[in-house]
Design a protein around this motif. Sequence first.
Motif, PDB file in Angstrom:
ATOM      1  N   GLU A  95       0.818  -1.225   0.000  1.00 41.25           N
ATOM      2  CA  GLU A  95       0.000   0.000   0.000  1.00 41.25           C
ATOM      3  C   GLU A  95       0.848   1.270   0.000  1.00 41.25           C
ATOM      4  O   GLU A  95       0.437   2.288  -0.562  1.00 41.25           O
ATOM      5  CB  GLU A  95      -0.924  -0.008   1.219  1.00 41.25           C
ATOM      6  CG  GLU A  95      -1.887   1.154   1.305  1.00 41.25           C
ATOM      7  CD  GLU A  95      -2.962   1.125   0.234  1.00 41.25           C
ATOM      8  OE1 GLU A  95      -3.509   2.187  -0.073  1.00 41.25           O
ATOM      9  OE2 GLU A  95      -3.235   0.029  -0.312  1.00 41.25           O
ATOM     10  N   VAL A 147       1.983   1.255  -4.407  1.00 44.47           N
ATOM     11  CA  VAL A 147       1.312   0.154  -5.101  1.00 44.47           C
ATOM     12  C   VAL A 147       1.948  -0.174  -6.446  1.00 44.47           C
ATOM     13  O   VAL A 147       1.638  -1.198  -7.045  1.00 44.47           O
ATOM     14  CB  VAL A 147      -0.194   0.445  -5.293  1.00 44.47           C
ATOM     15  CG1 VAL A 147      -0.913   0.478  -3.963  1.00 44.47           C
ATOM     16  CG2 VAL A 147      -0.404   1.745  -6.066  1.00 44.47           C
ATOM     17  N   ARG A 192      -8.314  -6.768  -4.871  1.00 42.46           N
ATOM     18  CA  ARG A 192      -7.692  -5.443  -4.798  1.00 42.46           C
ATOM     19  C   ARG A 192      -6.325  -5.450  -5.474  1.00 42.46           C
ATOM     20  O   ARG A 192      -5.985  -4.540  -6.242  1.00 42.46           O
ATOM     21  CB  ARG A 192      -7.562  -5.007  -3.345  1.00 42.46           C
ATOM     22  CG  ARG A 192      -8.878  -4.659  -2.693  1.00 42.46           C
ATOM     23  CD  ARG A 192      -8.737  -4.390  -1.203  1.00 42.46           C
ATOM     24  NE  ARG A 192      -8.088  -3.115  -0.920  1.00 42.46           N
ATOM     25  CZ  ARG A 192      -7.902  -2.653   0.301  1.00 42.46           C
ATOM     26  NH1 ARG A 192      -8.297  -3.363   1.354  1.00 42.46           N
ATOM     27  NH2 ARG A 192      -7.318  -1.480   0.495  1.00 42.46           N
ATOM     28  N   GLU A 235      -5.115  -3.557  -9.065  1.00 36.01           N
ATOM     29  CA  GLU A 235      -3.966  -2.648  -9.156  1.00 36.01           C
ATOM     30  C   GLU A 235      -3.034  -3.066 -10.287  1.00 36.01           C
ATOM     31  O   GLU A 235      -2.412  -2.218 -10.937  1.00 36.01           O
ATOM     32  CB  GLU A 235      -3.195  -2.633  -7.831  1.00 36.01           C
ATOM     33  CG  GLU A 235      -3.917  -1.965  -6.675  1.00 36.01           C
ATOM     34  CD  GLU A 235      -4.026  -0.459  -6.830  1.00 36.01           C
ATOM     35  OE1 GLU A 235      -3.393   0.105  -7.752  1.00 36.01           O
ATOM     36  OE2 GLU A 235      -4.766   0.157  -6.024  1.00 36.01           O
TER      37      GLU A 235
END
Length: 397
Positions: free
Chosen positions: A92, A95, A141, A145
Amino acid sequence: MLTRIAMILSIWLAALGIAQAQGAEADSMIFAPSKYLLLDRGLQFRITKSINSMYNFDFPTAERDYAVLAIQYPNHPLPEFLVALGYWWRIEVDVTNKKYDAIFVKYLDRAIAKAEVMFDEDETNKEAAFFLAAGYGFQSRLYSERKSWTKAAWAGRNALKYMDLSRGEEEFNPELLLGDALFNYFSEWIPENYPLMRPVMALFPKGNKELGLQQLEQVANNAFYTRVEAQYFLFRLYASEEKEPFKALQISEYLHGKFPNNPYFHRSYARHLYAVGRWTESVQQSREILDRIDAKLPGYESNSGRYAAFYIAQFNERLGDRAEAKKYYLKTLSFGEESESQESGYYLHSLVQLGKIAMEEKNKTLAKKYFKEVKKYAKRKHPAHQEAREFIKKNKL
């Protein structure tokens, strides 16, 4: 573009995470046993310090404790999931960095496999369904990305399926409410911001953004395992979508105070201070971020440096200190190039300002170079691209 927009809902819907406990009970507290490990108050008390260490980027301490947990509960998905969450927070921070992807997915796969065994043995096991929803949610998630849309869609569908199956246990409600909150918010937000998606969103139940925010606040105040994730989503929404910068600042200030070595919360705090005009404090935090990058503290890297250097540059420009402003705009470029973030707003705006400074210093050749760089990296509709075109035309560069 439509593919990416279509994925937004599944990613945020599936964002079920683990969060730290707020406050510890007294050592003498007697905890009532629970049939689910997640709801074991004694365990929550024991692992609070470990989870706090993880959010504070002290991963070695957290992972030593998780290893003990894995010995105590060898067939339960919780230890592997907690380790995976630690790697998610490493991701995070930046990314674009893929160095942790494989190990993150490996631990999620292990957690999912153990949860599947539990679920196969008893399909009414709400805890197993919870971990399956969480595991597939985080995979969705990551794959989004990485623009792996097929994998993201598959994982997102699985997350939603198991999230529905995990309902019905009243004790789980504070944890599961995060998914409902994100659904309510984004199922209304997407058609408002992307009209072309309205026919697709008509297939989903009607959402309610206001209710979604209220639910996020409820999770942030009452949940154990999804608390920090709810706070994370709240300050992002308040900062960008809801235009409530002071609410965003309040949350990020709390998170930075609670986890002072978490670089994501640190730079968010600096950013929100800057957004509400508390520039001196923002600069103070930004200088601390740069010092931590120089000291090579875990998670402090070029992406955070790009933010920090930009805020310092802007502050010095307001003070009329051209030399210091120039110095830190150049640092912003350096950090942006290191993190390959040349299309970011801070990078592009730094180029624009450096071009203007070059003109003030009567260096047309350098000014032209900077504005050409803006046109190279910015999309034509970006304000920086438009400003560069107008400046070049006006000054005949």
